[in-house]
Design a protein around this motif. Structure first.
Motif, PDB file in Angstrom:
ATOM      1  N   TYR A   1       9.851   5.580   2.915  1.00  0.00           N
ATOM      2  CA  TYR A   1      10.717   5.612   1.727  1.00  0.00           C
ATOM      3  C   TYR A   1      11.305   7.006   1.548  1.00  0.00           C
ATOM      4  O   TYR A   1      10.578   8.005   1.545  1.00  0.00           O
ATOM      5  CB  TYR A   1       9.883   5.229   0.489  1.00  0.00           C
ATOM      6  CG  TYR A   1      10.626   5.333  -0.805  1.00  0.00           C
ATOM      7  CD1 TYR A   1      11.601   4.398  -1.140  1.00  0.00           C
ATOM      8  CD2 TYR A   1      10.359   6.366  -1.701  1.00  0.00           C
ATOM      9  CE1 TYR A   1      12.296   4.499  -2.337  1.00  0.00           C
ATOM     10  CE2 TYR A   1      11.045   6.464  -2.902  1.00  0.00           C
ATOM     11  CZ  TYR A   1      12.009   5.536  -3.208  1.00  0.00           C
ATOM     12  OH  TYR A   1      12.706   5.634  -4.397  1.00  0.00           O
ATOM     13  N   ARG A   2      12.628   7.050   1.369  1.00  0.00           N
ATOM     14  CA  ARG A   2      13.299   8.344   1.162  1.00  0.00           C
ATOM     15  C   ARG A   2      13.446   8.622  -0.332  1.00  0.00           C
ATOM     16  O   ARG A   2      14.123   7.870  -1.041  1.00  0.00           O
ATOM     17  CB  ARG A   2      14.684   8.320   1.819  1.00  0.00           C
ATOM     18  CG  ARG A   2      14.650   8.571   3.313  1.00  0.00           C
ATOM     19  CD  ARG A   2      15.959   8.169   3.951  1.00  0.00           C
ATOM     20  NE  ARG A   2      17.069   8.883   3.344  1.00  0.00           N
ATOM     21  CZ  ARG A   2      17.725   9.884   3.938  1.00  0.00           C
ATOM     22  NH1 ARG A   2      17.389  10.268   5.142  1.00  0.00           N
ATOM     23  NH2 ARG A   2      18.725  10.472   3.331  1.00  0.00           N
ATOM     24  N   LEU A   3      12.832   9.699  -0.769  1.00  0.00           N
ATOM     25  CA  LEU A   3      12.892  10.057  -2.191  1.00  0.00           C
ATOM     26  C   LEU A   3      14.320  10.382  -2.611  1.00  0.00           C
ATOM     27  O   LEU A   3      14.712  10.156  -3.761  1.00  0.00           O
ATOM     28  CB  LEU A   3      12.032  11.301  -2.469  1.00  0.00           C
ATOM     29  CG  LEU A   3      10.524  11.212  -2.254  1.00  0.00           C
ATOM     30  CD1 LEU A   3       9.881  12.547  -2.603  1.00  0.00           C
ATOM     31  CD2 LEU A   3       9.909  10.106  -3.104  1.00  0.00           C
ATOM     32  N   THR A   4      15.083  10.934  -1.669  1.00  0.00           N
ATOM     33  CA  THR A   4      16.410  11.436  -2.021  1.00  0.00           C
ATOM     34  C   THR A   4      17.431  10.347  -2.350  1.00  0.00           C
ATOM     35  O   THR A   4      18.380  10.598  -3.087  1.00  0.00           O
ATOM     36  CB  THR A   4      16.967  12.312  -0.880  1.00  0.00           C
ATOM     37  OG1 THR A   4      16.642  11.689   0.374  1.00  0.00           O
ATOM     38  CG2 THR A   4      16.338  13.697  -0.900  1.00  0.00           C
TER      39      THR A   4
ATOM     40  N   PRO B   1       7.864   4.631  -7.425  1.00  0.00           N
ATOM     41  CA  PRO B   1       7.493   3.537  -8.332  1.00  0.00           C
ATOM     42  C   PRO B   1       7.652   2.191  -7.625  1.00  0.00           C
ATOM     43  O   PRO B   1       8.757   1.670  -7.492  1.00  0.00           O
ATOM     44  CB  PRO B   1       8.508   3.686  -9.472  1.00  0.00           C
ATOM     45  CG  PRO B   1       9.716   4.306  -8.831  1.00  0.00           C
ATOM     46  CD  PRO B   1       9.253   5.080  -7.629  1.00  0.00           C
ATOM     47  N   VAL B   2       6.532   1.647  -7.146  1.00  0.00           N
ATOM     48  CA  VAL B   2       6.572   0.521  -6.208  1.00  0.00           C
ATOM     49  C   VAL B   2       7.373  -0.682  -6.727  1.00  0.00           C
ATOM     50  O   VAL B   2       8.287  -1.162  -6.051  1.00  0.00           O
ATOM     51  CB  VAL B   2       5.144   0.099  -5.799  1.00  0.00           C
ATOM     52  CG1 VAL B   2       5.180  -1.130  -4.907  1.00  0.00           C
ATOM     53  CG2 VAL B   2       4.453   1.247  -5.065  1.00  0.00           C
ATOM     54  N   GLU B   3       7.045  -1.194  -7.907  1.00  0.00           N
ATOM     55  CA  GLU B   3       7.760  -2.378  -8.413  1.00  0.00           C
ATOM     56  C   GLU B   3       9.267  -2.097  -8.517  1.00  0.00           C
ATOM     57  O   GLU B   3      10.087  -2.946  -8.194  1.00  0.00           O
ATOM     58  CB  GLU B   3       7.224  -2.814  -9.784  1.00  0.00           C
ATOM     59  CG  GLU B   3       5.927  -3.614  -9.713  1.00  0.00           C
ATOM     60  CD  GLU B   3       4.679  -2.747  -9.765  1.00  0.00           C
ATOM     61  OE1 GLU B   3       4.778  -1.518  -9.544  1.00  0.00           O
ATOM     62  OE2 GLU B   3       3.590  -3.307 -10.013  1.00  0.00           O
TER      63      GLU B   3
ATOM     64  N   LEU C   1       0.869  -1.174   0.000  1.00  0.00           N
ATOM     65  CA  LEU C   1       0.000   0.000   0.000  1.00  0.00           C
ATOM     66  C   LEU C   1       0.903   1.220   0.000  1.00  0.00           C
ATOM     67  O   LEU C   1       1.658   1.457   0.936  1.00  0.00           O
ATOM     68  CB  LEU C   1      -0.912   0.014   1.233  1.00  0.00           C
ATOM     69  CG  LEU C   1      -1.758   1.292   1.390  1.00  0.00           C
ATOM     70  CD1 LEU C   1      -2.739   1.463   0.236  1.00  0.00           C
ATOM     71  CD2 LEU C   1      -2.516   1.284   2.720  1.00  0.00           C
ATOM     72  N   SER C   2       0.824   1.970  -1.087  1.00  0.00           N
ATOM     73  CA  SER C   2       1.700   3.123  -1.256  1.00  0.00           C
ATOM     74  C   SER C   2       0.893   4.397  -1.373  1.00  0.00           C
ATOM     75  O   SER C   2      -0.317   4.376  -1.602  1.00  0.00           O
ATOM     76  CB  SER C   2       2.532   2.924  -2.535  1.00  0.00           C
ATOM     77  OG  SER C   2       3.180   4.126  -2.911  1.00  0.00           O
TER      78      SER C   2
END
Ligand SMILES: [Zn+2]
Length: 237
Positions: free
Chosen positions: A226-229, A94-96, A86-87
């Motif tokens: 989750y860290r975008l950086t 991009p989960v996958e 669940l995102s």
């Protein structure tokens, strides 16, 4: 030009042509699709391990190179996904890819702010109880616009009602030492993590099916930030 100069140049050119034409230099694409037997033999811990390892490959740029068109054909008759993620809606998650998974490997539920409602709980129950997934992973993320919107108490159309689902996480973060504003990335992170924890609690509270599966060790329910950086994950219990 002397023959002694010409010869090494010719040899180099011939070698380059041989390498360019060598079929072994072609990348080998993975076309494997998870089978019913593989899914049945996986434990929740093994799935979590696979996803963590996949994330390591994603971070280091060593993702599996997949033959998607082949995977599309092979997965069409049936699906045996290993997990349900669940995102948030965010386009930068991009989960996958984050877990280096292929077609047929993962159920993905998405809603801005990664909270659950009846529809998402029903989707999770389908994923695990009916379709055999072994892991539920709730993934919040850095710089989340939905979290910032809930902090700022944004009111606009249907967004108002949607953000109400995230408000309990804002309320649970009031002990934060520092600026409790959407411009403070540390506070936004605190709320995002509390929101993931809240979602995990909601799953256990509102879905007796999933709670029982977790208690029996048939599934694992975990959270992550989750860290975008840098593409890394911080796991949340
Ligand atoms: Zn978000």
């Amino acid at each position: 030009m002397k023959l002694s100069t010409l010869l090494p140049i010719s040899l180099l050119a011939i070698t380059a042509i041989i390498i360019a034409r060598n079929p072994n230099e072609e990348p080998i694409l993975d076309s494997h699709v998870t089978t019913a037997e593989e899914q049945a033999n996986l434990t929740p811990d093994e799935v979590l391990k696979q996803f963590k390892e996949g994330n390591q490959r994603f971070q280091s740029g060593t993702e599996t190179r997949r033959n998607h068109s082949e995977q599309v054909r092979k997965s069409a008759p049936g699906q045996y996904p290993k997990a349900m993620v669940l995102s948030c809606l965010d386009s930068r998650v991009p989960v996958e890819d984050v877990f280096d998974q292929g077609i047929g490997d993962v159920f993905v539920g998405r809603v801005a702010g990664n909270f659950v409602n009846e529809d998402l709980l029903g989707s999770m129950e389908f994923a695990c109880k009916v379709a055999g997934a072994k892991l539920i992973l709730v993934m919040g993320h850095q710089h989340c616009g939905a979290i910032k919107g809930a902090i700022d108490d944004v009111k606009l159309g249907n967004i108002t009602a949607m953000l109400a689902n995230i408000k309990p996480a804002v309320a649970a973060s009031q002990d934060f030492q520092g600026d409790k504003k959407s411009s403070n990335t540390e506070f936004v992170k605190r709320v995002a993590i509390n929101n993931v924890k809240n979602t995990l609690g909601q799953i256990r509270e509102r879905s007796p099916i999933l709670k029982e599966m977790e208690e029996k060790g048939q599934i694992k329910i975990v959270g992550a930030f989750y860290r975008l950086t840098d593409g890394t994950l911080e796991f949340v219990q």
